[in-house]
Scaffold this active site. Structure first.
Site, PDB file in Angstrom:
ATOM      1  N   HIS A 253     146.157 -27.298 -28.320  1.00  0.00           N
ATOM      2  CA  HIS A 253     146.381 -28.561 -29.243  1.00  0.00           C
ATOM      3  C   HIS A 253     145.380 -28.519 -30.665  1.00  0.00           C
ATOM      4  CE1 HIS A 253     142.388 -30.512 -27.570  1.00  0.00           C
ATOM      5  NE2 HIS A 253     142.395 -29.689 -27.232  1.00  0.00           N
ATOM      6  N   ASP A 265     137.163 -26.610 -28.644  1.00  0.00           N
ATOM      7  CA  ASP A 265     137.941 -28.027 -27.744  1.00  0.00           C
ATOM      8  C   ASP A 265     139.481 -28.175 -29.031  1.00  0.00           C
ATOM      9  OD1 ASP A 265     139.410 -29.402 -26.490  1.00  0.00           O
ATOM     10  OD2 ASP A 265     138.032 -30.355 -25.288  1.00  0.00           O
ATOM     11  N   GLU A 303     146.374 -34.650 -28.530  1.00  0.00           N
ATOM     12  CA  GLU A 303     146.119 -34.344 -27.275  1.00  0.00           C
ATOM     13  C   GLU A 303     144.957 -35.218 -26.193  1.00  0.00           C
ATOM     14  OE1 GLU A 303     144.743 -31.788 -24.028  1.00  0.00           O
ATOM     15  OE2 GLU A 303     143.508 -32.515 -25.556  1.00  0.00           O
ATOM     16  N   GLU A 304     144.052 -35.515 -27.375  1.00  0.00           N
ATOM     17  CA  GLU A 304     142.936 -36.584 -26.655  1.00  0.00           C
ATOM     18  C   GLU A 304     142.990 -37.292 -26.203  1.00  0.00           C
ATOM     19  OE1 GLU A 304     140.656 -34.845 -25.687  1.00  0.00           O
ATOM     20  OE2 GLU A 304     140.183 -32.818 -27.176  1.00  0.00           O
ATOM     21  N   ASP A 332     143.536 -23.944 -24.587  1.00  0.00           N
ATOM     22  CA  ASP A 332     143.207 -25.059 -24.789  1.00  0.00           C
ATOM     23  C   ASP A 332     141.271 -24.227 -24.329  1.00  0.00           C
ATOM     24  OD1 ASP A 332     142.278 -27.269 -24.600  1.00  0.00           O
ATOM     25  OD2 ASP A 332     143.386 -28.244 -23.820  1.00  0.00           O
ATOM     26  N   HIS A 431     133.276 -31.814 -25.688  1.00  0.00           N
ATOM     27  CA  HIS A 431     133.625 -33.162 -26.793  1.00  0.00           C
ATOM     28  C   HIS A 431     131.958 -33.704 -26.794  1.00  0.00           C
ATOM     29  CE1 HIS A 431     137.865 -34.399 -23.979  1.00  0.00           C
ATOM     30  NE2 HIS A 431     137.242 -32.977 -24.527  1.00  0.00           N
TER      31      HIS A 431
END
Length: 486
Positions: A253, A265, A303-304, A332, A431
């Site tokens: 992603h 990420d 994706e998130e 990922d 994140h």
């Protein structure tokens, strides 16, 4: 277009004795990551789907692929985007006053309805894992009350929909309880589809206290959210040669979370497969008589928000197009600072894994064998619906891949395997705004990208161990990315 001085845009043809793992270097992958970092810095600090940062990152990927001789295309789709405009509020107003803390005590569920509610609370079989899973659970439910339900065997959407159909003004879903924070804390959850009433999750302690309050319970709940229909896109690029009825799909992603640049990420996975695509075109054609397979590189969007881009892609395939996909490889996060070398559990041996389609075990073995030949330890990681392989597994397509770790905590034993720090997450900046270029472990990138390149080159030549026999089956997951479904 942003280009760092250390990153070549084109590559000379490989010599006959070179292999793809030799050509796919950590140096070039980190060059791509430096460019993604600069893109994020000039576009609000992130590359989240639907932002200028995502569009600029997509343009960068397209430019690199075109320079390498591919003809990339945008695969567009529409989806319901859920947005929360302000911090939610939740309190108990009777029989005693109690204010609950957002994030610690409760969280809004994705696709919750919007509204402000002040009403009695009514527990719905709170001691049962099937709390709220059947319409009959609400046979005597008081009209307009807030339904208090325990997390359990059915999906959050089923619980919330049953509550709404019974006349509930809002729903509270509390964690089921257990020995871990994941089982007891306020959790991130999704209803998957919009529900017309406010819905929040709570910790086990908050939910059990509410359920124990009895008939005198009154609560206040406010959620400010909306759902709008929007469009986004994936980037897809196929090799020119190879059998298009036995395609190897390689995906990562491209979007980040809004909180930061998302360089691990999942800039790391995207950069690794981008460099693999670039270098794949430099290899000499196979000299044997057996046909080679088309390789399709996919850079997923949204994706998130719940694996939307990959899911829309798979669900949009015809039955024949699905059958033409030999296997799916997912990458990922491959540069975690406190990394592990994790191989997706294609055998379905881990408790958290769903039963994978036939052929997935062969993919797992290929990666394990590769690392063993490099004298590197690897470990299995669950196929539990947290990344873009989910839709492929549900379609019966053999799947596998690599992962360097996210919010899981490294053990002392794993320090012996990989180095790093025990008791800390594999990626402490997961994140967060700190997921930047300084968050990347070059050793992790080097180790895992070697495995990526090896698998791509192997399966471009032959997928015989994987899809000599393929059995489609029904698979359902408990998670979509970081959002729990039940």
């Amino acid at each position: 277009m942003v280009v760092t001085s250390g990153l070549a845009l084109s590559s000379a043809p490989a010599s006959a004795d070179e292999s793809l793992p030799d050509l796919v270097t950590a140096k070039n992958i980190i060059g791509h990551l430096e460019n993604l970092q600069e893109i994020a810095e000039h576009n609000g600090g992130n590359r989240a789907d639907g932002t200028p940062g995502y569009d600029a990152a997509a343009d960068y990927v397209i430019d690199q692929l075109e320079t390498a001789g591919y003809t990339p295309r945008k695969h567009t789709y529409e989806f319901d985007r859920w947005v929360e405009h302000s911090t939610p509020e939740f309190s108990q107003t009777a029989p005693e006053q109690r204010e609950f803390v957002h994030e610690d005590d409760f969280r809004t569920m994705t696709y919750s309805g919007s509204g402000e509610v002040a009403a009695p609370g009514a527990a719905v079989h709170p001691d049962s894992d099937a709390s709220g899973c059947a319409a009959a659970d609400f046979a005597e439910f008081p009209e307009g009350a807030v339904a208090i339900m325990r997390r359990g065997t059915c999906s959050f959407e089923e619980k919330a929909t049953n509550a709404a159909d019974a006349g509930a003004s809002a729903a509270v879903l509390f964690n089921q309880g257990g020995g871990s924070e994941e089982e007891t804390g306020a959790f991130n959850g999704t209803l998957s589809n919009p529900v017309g009433i406010p819905v929040v999750s709570t910790s086990t302690a908050v939910g059990e206290d509410l359920a124990a309050a009895g008939e005198g319970l009154e609560v206040r709940l406010a959620v400010d959210s909306e759902v709008s229909t929007e469009s986004s896109y994936n980037i897809i690029a196929d090799t020119d040669g190879g059998r298009d009825n036995n395609t190897v799909v390689v995906g990562a992603h491209l979007d980040s979370v809004p909180a930061g640049p998302g360089i691990n990420d999942n800039g790391s996975g995207s950069a690794a497969i981008l460099e693999t695509a670039v270098q794949l075109g430099t290899l000499d054609e196979p000299t044997n008589d057996e046909p080679t397979n088309q390789v399709r590189f996919a850079f997923w969007g949204t994706e998130e928000q719940g694996l939307i881009g990959s899911t829309e892609y798979v669900e949009g395939l015809s039955e024949q197009e699905r059958q033409d996909i030999a296997l799916y490889l997912n990458f990922d996060m491959v540069g975690s600072p406190n990394f592990g070398r994790f191989v997706y559990d294609g055998r379905g041996e881990m408790e958290e894994s769903m039963p994978p389609p036939a052929g997935s075990a062969a993919i797992q073995k290929l990666f394990e064998d590769y690392f063993a030949e490099q004298d590197l330890v690897s470990e299995p990681t669950a196929l539990n619906g947290r990344s873009d392989y989910g839709a492929f597994l549900e379609a019966g397509i053999p799947s596998g891949g690599l992962f360097s770790g996210a919010d899981g905590v490294k053990t002392e034993e794993q320090v012996g395997y990989y180095g790093g720090t025990a008791g800390e997450p594999f990626d402490p900046s997961y994140h967060t705004p700190d997921d930047d270029i300084d968050n990347i472990n070059e050793t992790a990138v080097e180790d895992l990208s070697g495995g990526i390149a090896y698998a791509v080159q192997t399966y471009a030549d032959s997928t015989l161990p994987v899809n000599g026999m393929l059995h489609a089956q029904d698979i359902t997951f408990d998670r979509q990315a970081d959002l729990w479904l039940r």
